[in-house]
Design an enzyme around this catalytic site. Sequence first.
Site, PDB file in Angstrom:
ATOM      1  N   LYS A  18      -6.270  28.079  38.438  1.00 41.43           N
ATOM      2  CA  LYS A  18      -6.255  28.093  39.708  1.00 41.43           C
ATOM      3  C   LYS A  18      -5.857  30.393  39.570  1.00 41.43           C
ATOM      4  O   LYS A  18      -5.186  30.432  38.676  1.00 41.43           O
ATOM      5  CB  LYS A  18      -5.219  27.943  40.900  1.00 41.43           C
ATOM      6  N   GLY A 105       0.997  29.826  34.292  1.00 38.16           N
ATOM      7  CA  GLY A 105       0.316  31.005  35.420  1.00 38.16           C
ATOM      8  C   GLY A 105      -0.499  30.653  36.459  1.00 38.16           C
ATOM      9  O   GLY A 105      -1.111  31.018  37.306  1.00 38.16           O
ATOM     10  N   SER A 111      -2.618  21.190  37.748  1.00 42.92           N
ATOM     11  CA  SER A 111      -4.546  20.662  37.762  1.00 42.92           C
ATOM     12  C   SER A 111      -3.841  19.837  36.653  1.00 42.92           C
ATOM     13  O   SER A 111      -5.309  18.562  37.383  1.00 42.92           O
ATOM     14  CB  SER A 111      -5.288  22.074  37.182  1.00 42.92           C
ATOM     15  N   ASP A 143       2.878  22.734  43.177  1.00 38.09           N
ATOM     16  CA  ASP A 143       0.904  23.004  42.882  1.00 38.09           C
ATOM     17  C   ASP A 143      -0.633  22.023  43.488  1.00 38.09           C
ATOM     18  O   ASP A 143      -1.087  22.385  43.609  1.00 38.09           O
ATOM     19  CB  ASP A 143       0.893  23.387  42.438  1.00 38.09           C
TER      20      ASP A 143
END
Length: 295
Positions: A18, A105, A111, A143
């Site tokens: 991302k 980052g 993920s 995240d």
Amino acid sequence: MDAKIMITSPTTWPSPAKLNLFLYINGRTDNGYHELQTLFQFLDHGDQLTITVNDSGHITLTPDIVDLPVEQNLIWKAANALKKKTGCTLGANIHLNKILPMGGGIGGGSSNAATALVALNFLWQLGLSDDELADIGLKLGADVPVFVRGHAAFAEGVGEKLTPAQPEEKWYLVVRPDVHIATVDIFTHPDLTRNTPKRSLETLLDSEYGNDCEKIVRMIHPKVDKQLSWLLQYAPSRLTGTGSCVFAEFNSRSEAESILAQLSDNVSAFVAQGRNISPLKETLADYLSAQNRPI
């Protein structure tokens, strides 16, 4: 899903990167967390998890990662958190094809955790909703819910308020300077901007994108500063998250690849397209469709 058609052969699942297309810090909460506004978009580039379900009740993860015990790997943590939440007695062998840099980052660990949750929820036939999976994921990392839900999103608050978004799906050249950046060092830095006014998503999408962490990271890490300065000669470029990865945006693959070709061979970099629907979400849809196909 009917248990009689549980998939026991290996299945492969994407674990996409991302980017934070922008990141603004608006203040602090009473308990010290930073309030922010950021825009997440997925990339069509990332790791892969190959998962084989079994009835052992155990989670095995390969290959070993140097300096990361398996019990600290977010994939292992996600799988076992899912088992604990649901009481599932099945197991799985999980093989990680690691492509994304660690600590860059671009969401590698988060993920991976989300892919494990989404894939095992399907393969173990648990039937948990995205909301339930996101709740599990939030305990693993801030995240993870974004990756679980699988839609580009505008995040507010301390990152927990997510609104689906549709930014332009541009092409990006992503470069990872050879430095490790500890997020805590950036968010505790005395010179970090913490008072950017809050704006609506519509206003932000129509404005020039920026990252409030970028000034500090460039000041502390000359390699990041040097790489960003180089990219800015060719295209709008920014830091993603707290780094260390930086990215330049282009309107076509050919433009991005022409700049990639100018980088020296010892620089870690790749070209990818932004995706508002995660490759993980698309893969899940394909597997669900295959299960419903007439035999």
